[in-house]
Design an enzyme around this catalytic site. Structure first.
Site, short mmCIF file in Angstrom:
data_model
loop_
_atom_site.label_atom_id
_atom_site.label_comp_id
_atom_site.label_asym_id
_atom_site.label_seq_id
_atom_site.Cartn_x
_atom_site.Cartn_y
_atom_site.Cartn_z
N LYS A 52 0.85 -1.20 0.00
CA LYS A 52 0.00 0.00 0.00
C LYS A 52 0.88 1.25 0.00
O LYS A 52 0.63 2.20 -0.74
CB LYS A 52 -0.93 -0.01 1.24
CG LYS A 52 -2.09 -0.97 1.09
CD LYS A 52 -2.85 -1.21 2.39
CE LYS A 52 -3.91 -2.29 2.15
NZ LYS A 52 -4.63 -2.68 3.36
N GLN A 96 -4.97 -1.41 9.54
CA GLN A 96 -4.87 -2.73 8.90
C GLN A 96 -5.49 -3.80 9.81
O GLN A 96 -5.15 -3.91 10.98
CB GLN A 96 -3.38 -3.04 8.63
CG GLN A 96 -3.14 -4.36 7.93
CD GLN A 96 -3.72 -4.38 6.50
OE1 GLN A 96 -3.57 -3.44 5.74
NE2 GLN A 96 -4.38 -5.48 6.17
N ASP A 119 -11.35 2.86 3.96
CA ASP A 119 -11.79 1.47 3.80
C ASP A 119 -13.31 1.38 3.60
O ASP A 119 -13.82 0.33 3.20
CB ASP A 119 -11.42 0.66 5.06
CG ASP A 119 -10.19 -0.21 4.83
OD1 ASP A 119 -9.90 -0.51 3.66
OD2 ASP A 119 -9.56 -0.60 5.82
#
Ligand code: NAP
Length: 281
Positions: A52, A96, A119
């Site tokens: 990422k 995460q 997200d």
């Protein structure tokens, strides 16, 4: 059969995003920033976060990774999120997953300012998506959606079957297809006759976690089949769709690996840029 090349599509999307970041930089004299919080030392999480960060740098985003040991207190993480929420240089925040057991995942998700929730997991974004309002959209279903639209720009009236109803994949995927005026059936582990459901579909999105569940004789000729699954087996990584069988029937199919996976990170970058743009209005 069209082999849907997710690597190529993701590279094209990253190139578009890179141009967009350059334009935003000249217009606002700053670039969107993505901050990722990584807790613990799980190898897959470390690999995801590294990828990422690398992709974010590639398109010109400001990128930062904050690392905590597995033993970090929940309070410390929540305080850091509050700090990032009020930091104007941070456009997007991602924690995460999975988290250590002593940290409440939902509390963490809800602590993130919905306008920085790249997200798309915050209940406000979930609600906005299901109400058809502007929102951050979870990265994997957004990637699937963009791949489907490349094959079939007009989805209106198509029958879609989504296999799996997770908050991460199945449910947001369903909302995206509904928004495109598909007639959507969402299936799960209690569905009585999954094969019969799939045989009705013009579009199948499989997000289950069972290797090669969707077989060749489950798929109508000319269906578009998107395989979200990533399953480790003795024969390597396979998807939730039996690739060899389904490729004989389908109009278009994503491979695993090289299909949906590469789009997920590209969509995270897109979400970060979209959060930045909304914050500048
Ligand atoms: P999940 O949270 O475990 O959900 C799986 C879903 O599949 C559940 O809704 C479950 O039904 C349903 N299911 C289980 N057995 C079934 C069956 N026999 N028939 C029909 N439905 C069944 O999984 P997830 O997080 O959505 O992930 C799904 C897969 O995608 C995994 O392989 C994961 O590794 C992969 N994945 C890939 C990416 C990517 O970037 N490509 C990203 C995320 C995940 P119930 O609700 O009834 O239990």
């Amino acid at each position: 059969m069209i082999l849907i090349d997710g690597k190529k599509a993701a590279a094209e999307l990253r190139a578009e995003l890179k141009e967009e970041v350059a334009e935003l930089k000249s217009k606002h004299n700053k670039v969107p920033g993505l901050t990722v919080i990584l807790i613990g030392d799980l190898t897959p999480s470390q690999i995801y976060v590294r990828n990422k960060e690398k992709s974010a740098n590639e398109v010109g985003l400001k990128s930062e990774v904050i690392k905590y040991p597995n033993s970090v207190e929940e309070k410390t993480v929540l305080e850091k999120i509050q700090e990032l929420n009020s930091d104007e240089t941070v456009s997007g925040i991602l924690v995460q997953l999975p988290l250590p057991k002593h940290i409440d995942k939902q509390k963490v998700i809800e602590a993130i300012d919905p306008s920085k929730d790249v997200d798309g997991f915050h209940p406000m974004n979930v609600g906005n998506l299901s109400s058809g309002y502007e929102s951050s959209i979870p990265c994997t279903p957004l990637g699937c959606y963009l791949l489907i639209k490349k094959i079939e720009p007009n989805l209106s009236g198509k029958k879609a079957v989504v296999v799996g109803r997770s908050n991460l994949n199945g449910k947001p995927m369903t909302q995206l297809l509904l928004k495109e005026n598909c007639t959507v059936t969402i299936t799960h582990s209690k569905t009585k006759d999954l094969k019969a459901e799939c045989l009705e579909a013009d579009i199948i999105v499989a997000a289950v976690g069972i290797p090669e569940l969707v077989r060749g004789d489950w798929v109508k000729k000319d269906a578009i089949v998107i395989d979200v699954g990533i399953n480790k087996t003795d024969n390597g990584i396979v998807g939730d769709v039996h690739f060899d069988e389904v490729s004989k029937n389908a109009k278009a199919l994503t491979p695993v690996p090289g299909g949906v996976g590469p789009m997920t990170i590209a969509c995270l970058l897109k979400n970060t840029i979209d959060c930045f743009k909304r914050s500048q209005i």
